[in-house]
Design a protein around this motif. Structure first.
Motif, PDB file in Angstrom:
ATOM      1  N   ALA A  95       0.840  -1.199   0.000  1.00 21.85           N
ATOM      2  CA  ALA A  95       0.000   0.000   0.000  1.00 21.85           C
ATOM      3  C   ALA A  95       0.876   1.251   0.000  1.00 21.85           C
ATOM      4  O   ALA A  95       2.041   1.219   0.421  1.00 21.85           O
ATOM      5  N   THR A  96       0.308   2.358  -0.454  1.00 16.45           N
ATOM      6  CA  THR A  96       1.024   3.635  -0.472  1.00 16.45           C
ATOM      7  C   THR A  96       0.123   4.716   0.135  1.00 16.45           C
ATOM      8  O   THR A  96      -1.101   4.653   0.027  1.00 16.45           O
ATOM      9  N   PRO A  97       0.713   5.729   0.782  1.00 19.07           N
ATOM     10  CA  PRO A  97      -0.099   6.843   1.280  1.00 19.07           C
ATOM     11  C   PRO A  97      -0.802   7.552   0.133  1.00 19.07           C
ATOM     12  O   PRO A  97      -0.260   7.682  -0.968  1.00 19.07           O
ATOM     13  N   ALA A  98      -2.009   8.012   0.378  1.00 18.49           N
ATOM     14  CA  ALA A  98      -2.793   8.688  -0.657  1.00 18.49           C
ATOM     15  C   ALA A  98      -3.328  10.001  -0.107  1.00 18.49           C
ATOM     16  O   ALA A  98      -3.749  10.087   1.048  1.00 18.49           O
ATOM     17  N   ASP A  99      -3.316  11.021  -0.938  1.00 15.79           N
ATOM     18  CA  ASP A  99      -3.847  12.333  -0.581  1.00 15.79           C
ATOM     19  C   ASP A  99      -5.069  12.602  -1.454  1.00 15.79           C
ATOM     20  O   ASP A  99      -4.944  12.800  -2.667  1.00 15.79           O
TER      21      ASP A  99
END
Length: 247
Positions: A95-99
């Motif tokens: 997973a990756t951080p999302a804005d």
């Protein structure tokens, strides 16, 4: 007649990899069949599951666009420590951080390996017994209008209906919530994530589809021929499928 939400369908270029991610993320098992990966509680491929709303990952030739999905999953946690541990584990899984413009909020927004956004919630009492998926969340322009349509479309019970949000849960009070949140902006790309509905045994799928059209659903012209499902759109344009009746 009635319909039950039974799974959330996610399109993916590498459906096997995305399916494995969601199985590991939810602590469930992945089952592959005919180029599709089904993710659900251990014990075999059961539809409908008596409690959970499963995840289905289907192959798609095109990658996700940069546009935020209009449907996403919220994951439940029962303590701040559990929230932090889950976020760390999800990042390790790919997973990756999302804005998405969330600002300073107590939940964390991530994206799966192909960019599908989801939230890891802070502990909330309302979700203490939902299982790993707290809610299936749908962006919409008018939650009250969505509540009117979906209250007739499915056999789940409405819990809260306001100008800003509407929520439903199974009549048995088990599994995740289905939530509609007022969100600015209209649909601009085909839905990457959608809800799948299943008739009860003995109910006719085509009769259910006809009933949904009278409620305001529109036929997208997909799922014809030998495909055992029909793809419709609700009054806000969200794509969903009516699957073949359970045997």
């Amino acid at each position: 007649m009635a319909l039950r939400p039974v799974q959330v369908s996610i399109k993916a270029v590498d459906e096997a990899a995305v399916g494995r991610f969601w199985a590991d993320a939810l602590g469930w098992s992945a089952y592959r069949s005919g180029g599709t990966t089904y993710v659900g509680p251990a014990g075999g491929l059961v539809r409908p599951d008596p409690v959970a709303v499963r995840v289905e990952v289907v192959p798609a030739p095109e990658p996700k666009s940069a546009t935020k999905n209009r449907v996403h999953l919220d994951l439940a946690t029962n303590s701040p420590a559990r929230q932090a541990e889950l976020i760390s584990r999800l990042l390790a899984l790919g997973a990756t951080p999302a804005d998405v413009g969330q600002g300073d909020v107590p939940w964390t927004v991530l994206a799966d390996p192909e960019g599908n956004e989801f939230c890891v919630l802070e502990p909330r009492e309302i979700y203490h017994d939902t299982g790993p998926i707290a809610a299936v969340v749908v962006d919409c322009a008018d939650p009250r209008a969505m509540a009117r349509f979906w209250d007739e479309a499915i056999d789940w019970t409405p819990h809260e209906v306001t100008d800003d949000q509407a929520s439903f849960r199974s009549a048995g009070g088990v599994g995740p919530y289905l939530e509609f949140l007022r969100t600015p902006g209209a649909k601009t790309v085909p839905d990457r994530v959608r809800l799948d509905l299943l008739p009860y045994p003995g109910d006719d799928k085509q009769a259910e589809v006809a009933r949904l059209r009278t409620l305001g659903a529109t036929d997208l012209g997909l799922g014809r021929g030998d495909v055992p499902w029909t793809c419709l759109a609700d009054p806000d344009g969200h794509e969903f499928r009516v699957l073949a009746s359970a045997s």
